[in-house]
Design an enzyme around this catalytic site. Structure first.
Site, mmCIF file in Angstrom:
data_model
loop_
_atom_site.group_PDB
_atom_site.id
_atom_site.type_symbol
_atom_site.label_atom_id
_atom_site.label_comp_id
_atom_site.label_asym_id
_atom_site.label_seq_id
_atom_site.Cartn_x
_atom_site.Cartn_y
_atom_site.Cartn_z
ATOM 1 N N ARG A 29 -1.809 13.170 -10.782
ATOM 2 C CA ARG A 29 -2.611 12.246 -10.309
ATOM 3 C C ARG A 29 -3.728 12.480 -11.545
ATOM 4 O O ARG A 29 -4.523 13.939 -11.383
ATOM 5 C CB ARG A 29 -2.835 12.012 -9.254
ATOM 6 C CG ARG A 29 -1.708 11.502 -8.191
ATOM 7 C CD ARG A 29 -2.173 11.771 -7.057
ATOM 8 N NE ARG A 29 -0.962 10.948 -6.030
ATOM 9 C CZ ARG A 29 -0.516 9.816 -5.390
ATOM 10 N NH1 ARG A 29 -2.289 9.281 -5.114
ATOM 11 N NH2 ARG A 29 0.240 9.899 -4.541
ATOM 12 N N SER A 194 -0.432 -2.732 1.534
ATOM 13 C CA SER A 194 -1.023 -3.044 1.023
ATOM 14 C C SER A 194 -0.894 -2.376 -0.535
ATOM 15 O O SER A 194 -0.779 -3.141 -1.647
ATOM 16 C CB SER A 194 -1.883 -1.922 0.514
ATOM 17 O OG SER A 194 -1.873 -0.567 0.995
ATOM 18 N N THR A 250 -12.104 -1.267 8.514
ATOM 19 C CA THR A 250 -12.268 -0.919 7.642
ATOM 20 C C THR A 250 -13.587 -1.324 6.753
ATOM 21 O O THR A 250 -13.568 -3.136 6.631
ATOM 22 C CB THR A 250 -11.610 -0.343 6.094
ATOM 23 O OG1 THR A 250 -12.394 0.511 5.439
ATOM 24 C CG2 THR A 250 -10.704 -1.333 5.665
ATOM 25 N N LYS A 253 -13.291 -1.661 1.948
ATOM 26 C CA LYS A 253 -13.003 -2.911 1.241
ATOM 27 C C LYS A 253 -13.511 -4.035 0.321
ATOM 28 O O LYS A 253 -14.472 -3.815 0.296
ATOM 29 C CB LYS A 253 -10.991 -2.634 1.404
ATOM 30 C CG LYS A 253 -10.405 -1.086 0.635
ATOM 31 C CD LYS A 253 -9.666 -1.499 1.406
ATOM 32 C CE LYS A 253 -8.255 0.109 1.547
ATOM 33 N NZ LYS A 253 -8.582 0.382 1.842
ATOM 34 N N THR A 368 3.415 7.714 -2.565
ATOM 35 C CA THR A 368 2.183 6.455 -2.212
ATOM 36 C C THR A 368 3.934 5.273 -1.664
ATOM 37 O O THR A 368 2.977 4.117 -1.034
ATOM 38 C CB THR A 368 0.726 5.788 -3.127
ATOM 39 O OG1 THR A 368 0.271 6.935 -3.085
ATOM 40 C CG2 THR A 368 0.561 4.599 -1.986
#
Length: 419
Positions: A29, A194, A250, A253, A368
């Site tokens: 990453r 998501s 949250t 976002k 992920t």
């Protein structure tokens, strides 16, 4: 062996070897250094290329991070109350902006109380681990595709866990039926998942919870602000908020700031407040952040224009990409997963997008998502124009041809899960 002959453990080499293994799989990453520009959303300056780029992968879904009402509220709180919160709420007291924010969140979800944490991850980990540990002999039933924060919360609770296949209510029903009816049970799942963008079966899961005397824990992180008449999420849109025992969300976002929270009955919230280390021993959000979040929620409770424009753009982009032969995973939400199916090619595609076309889309690789389902996760906003979408389409068509990307998996979220 004499001490002077002992070969010390090489910690740096061990870390380097771990990184090399990740790089060999093509999933190392790299974080892009971006400088967002107020008034030019969704554009930002890339310090990697030295040029402006169009950001296609932010979770600031509605651009509220730059909305004037949010910026003004944050500025007023910063100038009036200072930069920091001063410490944990247990030691330094609770500043009034957090009190106001929790009142708004309880009102949003029509619950008795709410509790704010420093992030959505912390909210999930702290709440699930605390509830699972405090309810003696509890069993937690967790959807197989739940977010890492939920998985870690369940694990750290020490409670017995049962994993049900993603969105498979029949499998969940069998697991519940096999459990002792007298034991406390919690069912943890999400509303909008998501990565695939599919929706949890909230109504059916809540019905099972009633049948088997369980409580429900619903993660609405990718839905709050986005769905429902007032932006309270999928449960509000479906008219079943009152059937969900604990709602987690949250502020980072759709609301454009940072922080996480739970909303529930007073006793549940108070127990988490009193027992969760992730809440007790963490400095609270600064007044400016709480004020900005409160302003953002209040705005979206009264304005639906952002949600309407956002959904229209998401559907338009899906159509534009699909018609061009780009493999978009079909789903009913705002998430636009462009499937690649290979970690190295996914990273190459992302690099070419930003370096040659000035378009930023971060690659999504294992862990992920599952290996073989690597993707470019695109999240259009109300501020992405059709011209920007056509530019993205042309860039993807060119890159997919150059890298010979031919995703062979299912392009329907339910079919992909079944496969």
């Amino acid at each position: 062996m004499p001490n002077n002959q002992i070969i010390p453990y090489d910690y740096d080499q061990a870390c380097a070897s771990a990184i090399e293994a990740i790089k060999a799989e093509g999933r190392y990453r790299v974080f892009n250094d971006l400088e967002r520009i107020v008034g030019e959303f969704p554009r930002a300056i890339s310090h990697r290329t030295g040029k402006k780029v169009v950001v296609w992968c932010a979770n600031d879904y509605l651009g509220m991070g730059q909305h004037p009402v949010v910026l003004q509220s944050m500025s007023e709180a910063l100038n009036g109350m200072g930069a920091g919160a001063g410490g944990t709420r247990n030691i330094s007291g609770t500043h009034h902006k957090i009190v106001e924010l929790e009142s708004t969140l309880a009102e949003l979800h029509q619950k008795e109380a709410a509790l704010v944490f420093t992030s959505g991850y912390v909210a999930n980990e702290a709440a699930l681990s605390t509830i699972g540990s405090q309810l003696a002999d509890c069993i937690i039933f967790s959807d197989a595709d739940n977010h890492a924060s939920m998985i870690h919360g369940v694990r750290h609770s020490g409670a017995e866990k049962k994993i049900f296949r993603h969105n498979d209510v029949e499998h969940l029903a069998r697991l519940l039926a096999a459990a002792d009816i007298r034991r406390p049970k919690l069912i943890a799942f999400e509303s909008v998942y998501s990565m695939d963008g599919d929706i949890g079966r909230i109504r059916e899961i809540c019905a099972l919870a009633r049948q088997y005397h369980a409580i429900t824990y619903l993660d609405e992180v990718h839905a709050v602000g986005m769905y429902g008449k007032r932006g309270a999420g999928i449960a509000e849109r479906e008219g079943i908020m009152d059937e969900v025992d604990i709602i987690q969300g949250t502020l980072a976002k759709a609301y454009g700031v940072i922080g996480g929270y739970i909303a529930s009955r007073h006793n549940i919230v108070d127990m988490v407040r009193s027992c969760a280390p992730g809440f007790i021993f963490t400095t609270t959000l600064p007044p400016s952040v709480a004020a900005g979040a409160n302003a953002s929620i209040r705005h979206l409770m009264n304005s639906s224009s952002e949600r309407v424009a956002h959904q229209a753009n998401a559907q338009l982009l899906k159509s534009i990409l699909s018609e061009a032969g780009i493999p978009v995973l079909d789903n009913p939400t705002h998430i636009v997963p462009v499937m690649v199916g290979d970690a190295a090619r996914c990273k190459q595609a992302s690099d070419l997008l930003i370096e040659e076309f000035g378009l930023y889309v971060q690659p999504i690789n294992y862990p992920t998502v599952r290996r073989g389902t690597e993707r470019l996760r695109i999240t259009p906003t109300p501020f992405h124009t059709e011209a920007m979408m056509l530019e993205l389409r042309d860039a993807l068509v060119s890159i997919f041809a150059r890298l010979d990307i031919r995703y062979a998996g299912p392009l329907d979220a339910a079919a992909r899960e079944a496969a």
